[in-house]
Design a protein around this motif. Structure first.
Motif, mmCIF file in Angstrom:
data_model
loop_
_atom_site.group_PDB
_atom_site.id
_atom_site.type_symbol
_atom_site.label_atom_id
_atom_site.label_comp_id
_atom_site.label_asym_id
_atom_site.label_seq_id
_atom_site.Cartn_x
_atom_site.Cartn_y
_atom_site.Cartn_z
ATOM 1 N N ASP A 1 0.827 -1.226 0.000
ATOM 2 C CA ASP A 1 0.000 0.000 0.000
ATOM 3 C C ASP A 1 0.857 1.270 0.000
ATOM 4 O O ASP A 1 0.312 2.374 -0.083
ATOM 5 N N LEU A 2 2.174 1.121 0.126
ATOM 6 C CA LEU A 2 3.013 2.318 0.307
ATOM 7 C C LEU A 2 2.803 3.356 -0.801
ATOM 8 O O LEU A 2 2.650 4.550 -0.517
ATOM 9 N N ALA A 3 2.763 2.919 -2.062
ATOM 10 C CA ALA A 3 2.632 3.886 -3.167
ATOM 11 C C ALA A 3 1.298 4.632 -3.062
ATOM 12 O O ALA A 3 1.247 5.865 -3.230
ATOM 13 N N ALA A 4 0.221 3.918 -2.765
ATOM 14 C CA ALA A 4 -1.097 4.567 -2.649
ATOM 15 C C ALA A 4 -1.132 5.491 -1.427
ATOM 16 O O ALA A 4 -1.731 6.575 -1.463
ATOM 17 N N PHE A 5 -0.480 5.082 -0.348
ATOM 18 C CA PHE A 5 -0.412 5.885 0.877
ATOM 19 C C PHE A 5 0.311 7.204 0.591
ATOM 20 O O PHE A 5 -0.143 8.286 0.987
ATOM 21 N N PHE A 6 1.418 7.098 -0.141
ATOM 22 C CA PHE A 6 2.166 8.309 -0.509
ATOM 23 C C PHE A 6 1.333 9.180 -1.449
ATOM 24 O O PHE A 6 1.261 10.404 -1.273
ATOM 25 N N ALA A 7 0.697 8.552 -2.442
ATOM 26 C CA ALA A 7 -0.105 9.324 -3.418
ATOM 27 C C ALA A 7 -1.185 10.130 -2.690
ATOM 28 O O ALA A 7 -1.409 11.310 -2.979
ATOM 29 N N LEU A 8 -1.839 9.501 -1.730
ATOM 30 C CA LEU A 8 -2.893 10.157 -0.960
ATOM 31 C C LEU A 8 -2.360 11.386 -0.224
ATOM 32 O O LEU A 8 -2.944 12.464 -0.269
ATOM 33 N N HIS A 9 -1.224 11.200 0.428
ATOM 34 C CA HIS A 9 -0.668 12.280 1.254
ATOM 35 C C HIS A 9 0.152 13.284 0.454
ATOM 36 O O HIS A 9 0.714 14.216 1.030
ATOM 37 N N SER A 10 0.258 13.091 -0.846
ATOM 38 C CA SER A 10 0.978 14.078 -1.652
ATOM 39 C C SER A 10 0.035 14.847 -2.573
ATOM 40 O O SER A 10 0.489 15.686 -3.354
ATOM 41 N N ASP A 11 -1.268 14.577 -2.456
ATOM 42 C CA ASP A 11 -2.257 15.290 -3.274
ATOM 43 C C ASP A 11 -2.612 16.614 -2.571
ATOM 44 O O ASP A 11 -3.233 16.615 -1.506
#
Ligand SMILES: CC(C)(COP(=O)(O)OP(=O)(O)OC[C@H]1O[C@@H](n2cnc3c(N)ncnc32)[C@H](O)[C@@H]1OP(=O)(O)O)[C@@H](O)C(=O)NCCC(=O)NCCS
Length: 207
Positions: free
Chosen positions: A27-37
């Motif tokens: 989930d790391l990539a999705a977690f980062f994507a969420l917090h970088s939007d």
């Protein structure tokens, strides 16, 4: 020599359209994507991340730092393929006081479809039911209309305004402080049985 026990995993809780499940390493990539939007992070307690390294510590805590008496971090996942579309967290859980704080976030492409409300119902049912908590709190920027509306739809009561509570990237903002009691939840249950709750299944382990 004693073996270290594996980290506690929050239970999988399945609703009508989404599932709460423990975080997985992938989930790391999705977690980062969420917090970088920047739009999703507009009213968050820290600025959007710009480098994946910034995700590591919080992701590790979400993955491995769970316990029913401190914090429970769930990924909100699509029912069909298990893909992470957001997160919901009970944190600063105090079993002694019977209170916890509540946070949530969805990827932008999943907004406006009621998924956050469903995730909220599942997590709060666990908080008041299995964990036996008495009071859940939410700290929301009053300009975050979607979040205020969501909290109110879940039954939270706006209890006060904390002026100039936050300073994030130089911007000062207030907190609308919300509270939800177990007794409110029981009453809400009696008044409005929701379709997602009639379909609720709870299992233990990963999904
Ligand atoms: C807050 C958030 C999870 C809400 O997600 P969502 O998909 O809009 O939630 P839902 O579809 O379940 O809708 C919840 C309610 O808010 C309303 N709503 C959604 N966007 C709104 C907006 N911009 N203004 C006013 N109301 C709004 C919906 O109509 C719905 O109310 P209803 O049930 O009366 O129709 C989402 O906007 C998000 O992830 N934001 C970024 C992260 C964040 O700010 N988290 C909260 C920090 S306190």
């Amino acid at each position: 020599m004693t073996d270290t026990p594996p980290p506690y995993r929050p239970p999988v809780i399945t609703g009508a359209r989404i599932r709460l499940r423990p975080y997985r390493p992938d989930d790391l990539a999705a977690f980062f994507a969420l917090h970088s939007d920047p739009e999703a992070m507009r009213y968050w307690s820290h600025p959007p991340w710009t480098r994946i390294e910034q995700a590591h510590s919080k992701f590790d805590s979400s993955l491995n730092g769970n316990a029913p008496d401190s914090q429970l971090c769930w990924a909100i996942a699509a029912l069909d393929d298990g893909r992470m579309i957001g997160g919901v967290t009970l944190f600063r859980i105090s079993a002694e006081q019977g209170v916890a704080e509540f946070g949530y976030m969805l990827e932008r492409g999943s907004w406006g479809r009621g998924f956050a409300r469903e995730a909220g119902v599942l997590a709060l049912d666990h908080a008041f039911g299995d964990l036996g908590l008495r009071r859940i709190e939410a700290d929301i920027d009053p300009r975050n209309l979607a979040s205020c509306r969501l909290a109110e739809r879940l039954g939270f009561v706006r209890e006060g305004l904390l002026r100039e509570r936050w300073q994030v990237a130089g911007e000062i903002s207030d907190t609308a402080f919300y509270g939800l009691l177990a007794s409110d939840w029981t009453q809400r249950d009696a008044d409005t049985p929701t379709p997602e709750k009639t379909l609720l299944r709870q299992t233990v382990g990963d999904s």
